[in-house]
Enzyme design. Structure first.
Site, mmCIF file in Angstrom:
data_model
loop_
_atom_site.group_PDB
_atom_site.id
_atom_site.type_symbol
_atom_site.label_atom_id
_atom_site.label_comp_id
_atom_site.label_asym_id
_atom_site.label_seq_id
_atom_site.Cartn_x
_atom_site.Cartn_y
_atom_site.Cartn_z
ATOM 1 N N ALA A 18 0.808 -1.219 0.000
ATOM 2 C CA ALA A 18 0.000 0.000 0.000
ATOM 3 C C ALA A 18 0.841 1.270 0.000
ATOM 4 O O ALA A 18 0.411 2.308 -0.516
ATOM 5 C CB ALA A 18 -0.939 -0.009 1.197
ATOM 6 N N GLN A 97 0.372 -6.333 -3.808
ATOM 7 C CA GLN A 97 -0.666 -6.588 -2.819
ATOM 8 C C GLN A 97 -1.831 -5.607 -2.993
ATOM 9 O O GLN A 97 -2.856 -5.743 -2.332
ATOM 10 C CB GLN A 97 -0.087 -6.447 -1.406
ATOM 11 C CG GLN A 97 0.993 -7.468 -1.076
ATOM 12 C CD GLN A 97 1.650 -7.185 0.257
ATOM 13 O OE1 GLN A 97 2.584 -6.388 0.335
ATOM 14 N NE2 GLN A 97 1.182 -7.821 1.315
ATOM 15 N N HIS A 117 -3.702 -10.157 -4.464
ATOM 16 C CA HIS A 117 -4.915 -9.946 -3.669
ATOM 17 C C HIS A 117 -6.109 -9.534 -4.526
ATOM 18 O O HIS A 117 -7.105 -9.031 -4.000
ATOM 19 C CB HIS A 117 -4.665 -8.905 -2.578
ATOM 20 C CG HIS A 117 -3.715 -9.369 -1.515
ATOM 21 N ND1 HIS A 117 -3.022 -8.526 -0.684
ATOM 22 C CD2 HIS A 117 -3.332 -10.629 -1.152
ATOM 23 C CE1 HIS A 117 -2.256 -9.228 0.144
ATOM 24 N NE2 HIS A 117 -2.424 -10.510 -0.138
ATOM 25 N N CYS A 153 -27.957 -16.226 -9.547
ATOM 26 C CA CYS A 153 -28.325 -17.235 -8.549
ATOM 27 C C CYS A 153 -28.883 -16.644 -7.258
ATOM 28 O O CYS A 153 -29.298 -17.392 -6.368
ATOM 29 C CB CYS A 153 -27.132 -18.127 -8.232
ATOM 30 S SG CYS A 153 -25.866 -17.339 -7.198
ATOM 31 N N ILE A 234 9.082 6.841 -0.712
ATOM 32 C CA ILE A 234 9.139 5.940 -1.863
ATOM 33 C C ILE A 234 9.192 6.708 -3.174
ATOM 34 O O ILE A 234 9.901 6.325 -4.109
ATOM 35 C CB ILE A 234 7.928 4.982 -1.837
ATOM 36 C CG1 ILE A 234 8.036 4.057 -0.625
ATOM 37 C CG2 ILE A 234 7.834 4.158 -3.130
ATOM 38 C CD1 ILE A 234 6.779 3.271 -0.340
#
Length: 248
Positions: A18, A97, A117, A153, A234
């Site tokens: 994240a 992720q 994920h 369904c 980052i």
């Protein structure tokens, strides 16, 4: 002087969590300002058994999907840096992720992104093979169906994400494992490395001889295996690292 790992010419595996998307306006989960840190109850929205058994929780989940900041998010410098690495001819595979598809939207080849994920842009039924787009299903919510049932369904619908307590797709896990085991450089970017089996890709890569590089603001359980660790933002660290790899 260039360190040896930067000069390695082979495959590059990347595990992203994240933290790589926070500069795009999507909050992380476990950081100091994370969604689950501030509001632990929010973690229930990602718990499979609770989701199936609690109508009110499902209604809140559809509202959260509607309001997810990923709809307005744009790829940031870190996402684009990985695209640059790929376009320079390096063999890059990203295990993410994240469910926001910002890697693909930045330009990473879809077949080189392993969504361990799942993703938030598709909807599946838990009782049959029905699938639809999230956009279409949210239109049903807006039209007055707070917990839209499967039109085929009558079962429960959910995002095509892997919730806590739900089995991962084994083909996806196998692809992630092979990526880790065949990497010469393995970058772990913006992940707390607390969720398995994604986090264990780090040890698999190291056992196979890869240099493990961790880019994350907080300490992780895999720091002791890392060749090098970067704690800086980052969006600054990853573009610089990519430039250094390409210039090595």
């Amino acid at each position: 002087m260039t360190t040896p790992w930067r000069a390695r010419p082979g495959r590059i595996g990347v595990l992203t969590g994240a933290g790589i998307s926070t500069d795009s306006g999507i909050p992380d989960f476990r950081g100091p300002s994370g969604v689950w840190t501030k509001n632990p109850i929010a973690e229930l929205l990602s718990t499979y058994d609770a989701y199936l058994s609690d109508l009110e929780l499902r209604v809140r989940s559809w509202e959260a999907r509607r309001d997810n900041p990923a709809w307005q998010a744009r790829p940031n410098a870190a996402h684009h840096a990985l695209v640059e690495l790929e376009r320079a001819g390096r063999a890059v595979t990203i295990i993410t992720q994240n469910i926001d598809r910002l890697h693909q939207r930045a330009g990473s080849a879809p077949d080189r992104v392993v969504e361990i994920h799942g993703n938030m842009f598709e909807v599946v039924c838990v009782g049959c093979a029905y699938e639809d787009s999230m956009e279409n299903t949210l239109a049903r919510v807006a039209a007055g169906e707070p917990d839209p049932p499967c039109p085929r369904c009558g079962g429960i619908l959910k995002a095509a994400t892997v919730m806590f307590g739900q089995q991962l797709d084994q083909r996806t896990v196998t692809k992630a494992v092979l990526t880790a085991q065949t990497s010469d450089i393995f970058l772990a970017v913006g992940s707390s490395l607390q969720v398995e089996p994604a986090a264990s890709m780090c040890s698999l890569a190291v056992e196979a001889g890869a240099a493990l590089i961790i880019v994350n603001a907080e300490r992780t359980p895999y720091d002791h295996l890392a060749t090098e660790i970067f704690r800086e933002p980052i969006g600054t660290a990853l573009p610089r690292l990519v430039n250094e790899i390409l210039g090595a």
